[in-house]
Design a protein around this motif. Sequence first.
Motif, mmCIF file in Angstrom:
data_model
loop_
_atom_site.group_PDB
_atom_site.id
_atom_site.type_symbol
_atom_site.label_atom_id
_atom_site.label_comp_id
_atom_site.label_asym_id
_atom_site.label_seq_id
_atom_site.Cartn_x
_atom_site.Cartn_y
_atom_site.Cartn_z
ATOM 1 N N VAL A 135 0.840 -1.200 0.000
ATOM 2 C CA VAL A 135 0.000 0.000 0.000
ATOM 3 C C VAL A 135 0.876 1.252 0.000
ATOM 4 O O VAL A 135 2.051 1.210 0.363
ATOM 5 N N PRO A 136 0.319 2.409 -0.402
ATOM 6 C CA PRO A 136 1.071 3.669 -0.325
ATOM 7 C C PRO A 136 1.402 4.026 1.123
ATOM 8 O O PRO A 136 0.787 3.525 2.070
ATOM 9 N N ALA A 137 2.364 4.924 1.288
ATOM 10 C CA ALA A 137 2.858 5.256 2.616
ATOM 11 C C ALA A 137 1.781 5.928 3.468
ATOM 12 O O ALA A 137 1.741 5.731 4.690
ATOM 13 N N ASP A 138 0.903 6.732 2.854
ATOM 14 C CA ASP A 138 -0.097 7.446 3.648
ATOM 15 C C ASP A 138 -1.296 6.571 4.021
ATOM 16 O O ASP A 138 -2.195 7.009 4.733
ATOM 17 N N TYR A 139 -1.325 5.316 3.558
ATOM 18 C CA TYR A 139 -2.453 4.431 3.844
ATOM 19 C C TYR A 139 -2.515 4.061 5.326
ATOM 20 O O TYR A 139 -3.603 3.828 5.865
ATOM 21 N N VAL A 140 -1.344 3.996 5.992
ATOM 22 C CA VAL A 140 -1.304 3.558 7.390
ATOM 23 C C VAL A 140 -1.640 4.691 8.353
ATOM 24 O O VAL A 140 -1.689 4.475 9.569
ATOM 25 N N ASP A 141 -1.876 5.894 7.829
ATOM 26 C CA ASP A 141 -2.107 7.046 8.700
ATOM 27 C C ASP A 141 -3.387 6.886 9.516
ATOM 28 O O ASP A 141 -3.444 7.238 10.694
ATOM 29 N N GLU A 142 -4.426 6.327 8.913
ATOM 30 C CA GLU A 142 -5.716 6.246 9.592
ATOM 31 C C GLU A 142 -5.671 5.352 10.834
ATOM 32 O O GLU A 142 -6.324 5.632 11.830
ATOM 33 N N TYR A 143 -4.901 4.281 10.782
ATOM 34 C CA TYR A 143 -4.855 3.355 11.917
ATOM 35 C C TYR A 143 -3.691 3.653 12.865
ATOM 36 O O TYR A 143 -3.853 3.642 14.089
ATOM 37 N N LEU A 144 -2.505 3.930 12.307
ATOM 38 C CA LEU A 144 -1.318 4.131 13.134
ATOM 39 C C LEU A 144 -1.044 5.593 13.445
ATOM 40 O O LEU A 144 -0.199 5.898 14.289
ATOM 41 N N ARG A 145 -1.728 6.510 12.731
ATOM 42 C CA ARG A 145 -1.537 7.953 12.913
ATOM 43 C C ARG A 145 -0.092 8.369 12.615
ATOM 44 O O ARG A 145 0.494 9.188 13.310
ATOM 45 N N ILE A 146 0.458 7.792 11.569
ATOM 46 C CA ILE A 146 1.804 8.131 11.118
ATOM 47 C C ILE A 146 1.685 8.778 9.749
ATOM 48 O O ILE A 146 1.084 8.208 8.829
ATOM 49 N N GLY A 147 2.271 9.951 9.581
ATOM 50 C CA GLY A 147 2.208 10.661 8.318
ATOM 51 C C GLY A 147 3.014 9.982 7.225
ATOM 52 O O GLY A 147 3.800 9.059 7.465
ATOM 53 N N GLU A 148 2.822 10.456 6.007
ATOM 54 C CA GLU A 148 3.452 9.829 4.848
ATOM 55 C C GLU A 148 4.972 9.868 4.928
ATOM 56 O O GLU A 148 5.645 8.856 4.686
ATOM 57 N N SER A 149 5.550 11.009 5.242
ATOM 58 C CA SER A 149 7.012 11.126 5.265
ATOM 59 C C SER A 149 7.621 10.230 6.339
ATOM 60 O O SER A 149 8.664 9.592 6.114
ATOM 61 N N THR A 150 6.972 10.142 7.508
ATOM 62 C CA THR A 150 7.483 9.273 8.570
ATOM 63 C C THR A 150 7.343 7.805 8.198
ATOM 64 O O THR A 150 8.218 6.986 8.518
ATOM 65 N N SER A 151 6.278 7.445 7.500
ATOM 66 C CA SER A 151 6.099 6.058 7.052
ATOM 67 C C SER A 151 7.191 5.662 6.063
ATOM 68 O O SER A 151 7.739 4.554 6.143
ATOM 69 N N ILE A 152 7.499 6.569 5.141
ATOM 70 C CA ILE A 152 8.554 6.282 4.170
ATOM 71 C C ILE A 152 9.899 6.129 4.867
ATOM 72 O O ILE A 152 10.680 5.214 4.580
ATOM 73 N N GLU A 153 10.177 7.044 5.794
ATOM 74 C CA GLU A 153 11.445 6.967 6.527
ATOM 75 C C GLU A 153 11.522 5.690 7.352
ATOM 76 O O GLU A 153 12.575 5.044 7.428
ATOM 77 N N SER A 154 10.424 5.286 7.963
ATOM 78 C CA SER A 154 10.395 4.056 8.759
ATOM 79 C C SER A 154 10.672 2.838 7.881
ATOM 80 O O SER A 154 11.409 1.927 8.282
ATOM 81 N N LEU A 155 10.075 2.826 6.686
ATOM 82 C CA LEU A 155 10.296 1.696 5.783
ATOM 83 C C LEU A 155 11.757 1.619 5.354
ATOM 84 O O LEU A 155 12.369 0.535 5.366
ATOM 85 N N ARG A 156 12.335 2.747 4.963
ATOM 86 C CA ARG A 156 13.736 2.759 4.522
ATOM 87 C C ARG A 156 14.659 2.259 5.626
ATOM 88 O O ARG A 156 15.532 1.409 5.389
ATOM 89 N N LYS A 157 14.475 2.786 6.820
ATOM 90 C CA LYS A 157 15.359 2.409 7.921
ATOM 91 C C LYS A 157 15.113 0.976 8.374
ATOM 92 O O LYS A 157 16.039 0.270 8.800
ATOM 93 N N PHE A 158 13.870 0.513 8.291
ATOM 94 C CA PHE A 158 13.561 -0.847 8.715
ATOM 95 C C PHE A 158 14.221 -1.880 7.801
ATOM 96 O O PHE A 158 14.874 -2.818 8.280
ATOM 97 N N VAL A 159 14.044 -1.732 6.494
ATOM 98 C CA VAL A 159 14.617 -2.726 5.577
ATOM 99 C C VAL A 159 16.144 -2.703 5.629
ATOM 100 O O VAL A 159 16.803 -3.738 5.498
ATOM 101 N N ARG A 160 16.736 -1.524 5.836
ATOM 102 C CA ARG A 160 18.192 -1.442 5.964
ATOM 103 C C ARG A 160 18.662 -2.154 7.219
ATOM 104 O O ARG A 160 19.646 -2.907 7.203
ATOM 105 N N ALA A 161 17.945 -1.957 8.331
ATOM 106 C CA ALA A 161 18.320 -2.601 9.582
ATOM 107 C C ALA A 161 18.163 -4.116 9.492
ATOM 108 O O ALA A 161 19.012 -4.865 9.999
ATOM 109 N N VAL A 162 17.102 -4.585 8.853
ATOM 110 C CA VAL A 162 16.897 -6.030 8.704
ATOM 111 C C VAL A 162 18.048 -6.651 7.917
ATOM 112 O O VAL A 162 18.565 -7.723 8.275
ATOM 113 N N CYS A 163 18.467 -5.996 6.843
ATOM 114 C CA CYS A 163 19.575 -6.513 6.040
ATOM 115 C C CYS A 163 20.876 -6.541 6.841
ATOM 116 O O CYS A 163 21.662 -7.497 6.746
ATOM 117 N N GLU A 164 21.127 -5.507 7.626
ATOM 118 C CA GLU A 164 22.370 -5.441 8.380
ATOM 119 C C GLU A 164 22.386 -6.401 9.559
ATOM 120 O O GLU A 164 23.426 -6.979 9.883
#
Length: 364
Positions: A135-164
Motif C-alpha cells: 500500500v502507499p505510505a499514507d495508507y497507514v495514517d488512519e490506523y497508526l496515525r503516522i504521516g506519509e514522510s514518517t512512514s517512508i522513513e520508517s520503511l527505509r530504515k527498517f529494511v536497511r536494519a533487517v539486512c544489516e
Amino acid sequence: MVYESRRSKRHQEDDEIDDDLDHIMVFMLGEYRKRKSEDERKKRRGSVFGHEVYDRSRGEHDLKLFNDYFAEHPTYPEKYFRQRFRMSRPLFMRIAEAVKQHDHYFAQKRNAVGALGFSCLQKVTAAFRQLAYGVPADYVDEYLRIGESTSIESLRKFVRAVCEVFGPEYLRPPYESDTARLLAIGEQCGFPGMIGEAPTVNYTINGHNYDKGYYLADGIYPNWSTFVKTIKAPANLKDKNYSAAQESQRKDVERAFGVLQARFAIVRGPARFWDKATLTDIMNSCIIMHNMIIEDERDKCRLEAPYDKGDAETRGWISHEGTSNFSSFVDKHKEIRDPHIHNQLQRDLVEHLWERQGQRTRPQ
C-alpha cells in the motif's frame, strides 16, 4: 554644446543601467540567501513557518495497536496476527527488538516540547503494512496515525536494519546440513542428486555413478550434465511418468517465488521508490524475513526431512582445501557441457522413476 549635451545624456543613461544592474544583483543575492537559509532549516528539521500541525493522538493509537495485537490477551488472536503480519507474534517481536537495538531511530523518544514520539511498534508496523500489502505510505495514517514522510522513513530504515542485522545469517551460503536436507527431499521425490547449490555429491542411478548435482530446468536451458530437463513429447509410459514427476518438482521451486510474492505484496507490485539502494534493501529484507518465517514454522508444519544433523555437517561448511589448477577446471567445464552425460542422466532418471513410481501405471 550639442556634443557635450549628448555626452552628458549618455553618461546619465549608463548610470541608470548600472543602478538597475545593482538592484538586480542585490535582489538575486537576497533570494539566494533566502533559499539557502530555507534549505538549512529543512536539513535541521526544525519548525517550519506556516506549517500546520495535526493532533493525531499518536499515544492513544499506540495503545490501541498494543491492545489489538501485543497485549497478554489481545483483541485479535494469533490467527489474525499471522494473517496480517505474515508471521507469528514471537518472530515479529524478535525482529522489532533487534531492529530497535540496532538503530536508535526505532526507540521511542520525546521531542523538543517533551511529547512522546512514535513507538517502535508503530514504526515497525507501518513498515510491515507497506511490505505485506504493497500500500502507499499514507495508507497507514488512519490506523497508526503516522504521516506519509514518517512512514517512508520508517520503511527505509527498517529494511536497511533487517539486512544489516539478519543478512549475514539468512542470506548466507547453505550449510552442509541445509544441503543434506535438500538432497534428502529430492531423493524422496525420486530425484537423487537434485540441489539448489553446487557442492560435491556422489550418487548412483541405474548402475551409473555421478559426481555432480543437477538442477531441474525447462527446455530453454542447454543440454548440460548439470541440467535435467523434461521430455517435450513423451511417447511411452516411462517418458510420461518421468515428465510428470520432473514438471511437478520444478513447479515446487517456481512456487517458492510465488509464495514470496503472496507474502510480501510490495515485491510483485510496481516499484515505489526511485533509488536502487532502497529497492535492493526491500527485496533482500523480504527474502530474509521469508527465510525466517520458514525456519520458524518448519517444525510446526512438519516440513523437516528425516536426516541426522551431526556437528560435522553444521560446522564444516567452509572448505580450507586448495583450489584446483586450471587444467582441472577445464576438464570439469567440459564434463558439465557434455551432452552425452546429460542424455544418459535423463534416461537413467526415467528408468529410476519408472522402477520407483511407475509400477502402478503399468498395464496389468
